[in-house]
Design a protein around this motif. Structure first.
Motif, PDB file in Angstrom:
ATOM      1  N   MET A  55       0.890  -1.143  -0.009  1.00  0.00           N
ATOM      2  CA  MET A  55       0.122   0.021   0.027  1.00  0.00           C
ATOM      3  C   MET A  55       0.989   1.077  -0.008  1.00  0.00           C
ATOM      4  O   MET A  55       1.838   1.414   0.538  1.00  0.00           O
ATOM      5  N   LEU A  56       0.212   2.432  -0.379  1.00  0.00           N
ATOM      6  CA  LEU A  56       1.022   3.655  -0.217  1.00  0.00           C
ATOM      7  C   LEU A  56       0.572   4.120   0.893  1.00  0.00           C
ATOM      8  O   LEU A  56      -0.738   4.226   1.441  1.00  0.00           O
ATOM      9  N   HIS A  57       1.581   4.557   1.734  1.00  0.00           N
ATOM     10  CA  HIS A  57       1.374   5.116   3.055  1.00  0.00           C
ATOM     11  C   HIS A  57       2.223   6.401   3.353  1.00  0.00           C
ATOM     12  O   HIS A  57       3.130   6.697   2.518  1.00  0.00           O
ATOM     13  N   LYS A  58       1.627   7.262   4.189  1.00  0.00           N
ATOM     14  CA  LYS A  58       2.583   8.399   4.574  1.00  0.00           C
ATOM     15  C   LYS A  58       2.278   8.482   6.113  1.00  0.00           C
ATOM     16  O   LYS A  58       1.820   8.387   6.810  1.00  0.00           O
ATOM     17  N   ASP A  69      -0.463   6.845   7.776  1.00  0.00           N
ATOM     18  CA  ASP A  69      -2.202   6.535   7.172  1.00  0.00           C
ATOM     19  C   ASP A  69      -1.877   6.049   5.585  1.00  0.00           C
ATOM     20  O   ASP A  69      -0.852   6.499   5.054  1.00  0.00           O
ATOM     21  N   MET A  70      -2.642   5.253   5.298  1.00  0.00           N
ATOM     22  CA  MET A  70      -2.686   4.924   3.883  1.00  0.00           C
ATOM     23  C   MET A  70      -3.415   5.839   3.041  1.00  0.00           C
ATOM     24  O   MET A  70      -3.995   6.845   3.433  1.00  0.00           O
ATOM     25  N   ASP A  72      -4.534   7.242  -0.939  1.00  0.00           N
ATOM     26  CA  ASP A  72      -5.159   6.891  -2.199  1.00  0.00           C
ATOM     27  C   ASP A  72      -4.068   7.197  -3.572  1.00  0.00           C
ATOM     28  O   ASP A  72      -4.106   6.542  -4.520  1.00  0.00           O
ATOM     29  N   TYR A  89       6.253   9.681   2.965  1.00  0.00           N
ATOM     30  CA  TYR A  89       5.722   8.670   1.960  1.00  0.00           C
ATOM     31  C   TYR A  89       6.522   7.449   1.843  1.00  0.00           C
ATOM     32  O   TYR A  89       7.936   7.485   2.024  1.00  0.00           O
ATOM     33  N   LEU A  91       5.850   2.927   0.795  1.00  0.00           N
ATOM     34  CA  LEU A  91       5.276   1.667   0.732  1.00  0.00           C
ATOM     35  C   LEU A  91       5.392   0.851   1.804  1.00  0.00           C
ATOM     36  O   LEU A  91       6.256   0.619   2.647  1.00  0.00           O
ATOM     37  N   MET A  92       4.097   0.162   1.982  1.00  0.00           N
ATOM     38  CA  MET A  92       4.002  -0.632   3.277  1.00  0.00           C
ATOM     39  C   MET A  92       3.934  -2.142   2.551  1.00  0.00           C
ATOM     40  O   MET A  92       2.781  -2.423   1.985  1.00  0.00           O
ATOM     41  N   GLN A  94       3.136  -6.007   3.235  1.00  0.00           N
ATOM     42  CA  GLN A  94       2.654  -7.088   4.483  1.00  0.00           C
ATOM     43  C   GLN A  94       2.854  -8.449   3.766  1.00  0.00           C
ATOM     44  O   GLN A  94       2.891  -8.462   2.674  1.00  0.00           O
TER      45      GLN A  94
END
Length: 128
Positions: A55-58, A69-70, A72, A89, A91-92, A94
């Motif tokens: 996911m994109l995270h910040k 927070d994720m 969009d 910013y 990437l997360m 998992q």
């Protein structure tokens, strides 16, 4: 191990790497994205066969409290650069299927319908 830079359409991706953490914790992904066009563009999604989910995270810090927070999308202004780095910013990843010293493919989906794929270096928790 160096990451392989990638160019596709209006976006160049360089310096991609993942930080592997112990005990099955999510891996953080970092890179630099450059918009080589004269129009703004956004990263709207991400995928990788090296992650069960990515996911994109910040990262945020408000009133002395840290959080993540994720997001969009991540906007890249015309001719601009966005750095995905610790504390901002990132990437997360998992359920990673990566090994330190290897490489992991990452595909960024862009708002113009194109995508760019780059090989990210996989480093240990110390970033080595």
């Amino acid at each position: 191990v160096l990451a392989t830079p990638a160019w596709a359409g209006p976006v160049t991706v360089t310096g991609g790497w993942f930080r592997m953490l112990p005990a099955g914790l999510p891996a953080g992904g970092y890179f630099t994205a450059v918009n080589t066009s004269r129009a703004p563009i956004a990263i709207t999604g991400v995928s990788s066969s090296a992650c069960g989910m990515v996911m994109l995270h910040k990262s945020t810090a408000i009133g002395g409290m840290s959080g993540m927070d994720m997001v969009d999308k991540v906007e890249i202004p015309a001719g601009g650069t966005v750095r995905f780095a610790p504390g901002g910013y990132h990437l997360m990843c998992q359920d990673s299927r990566m090994a330190v010293g290897g490489k992991a493919p990452v595909t960024l989906k862009l708002s113009d319908g194109s995508s760019v794929t780059a090989a990210f270096a996989v480093k240990n928790a110390a970033g080595k």
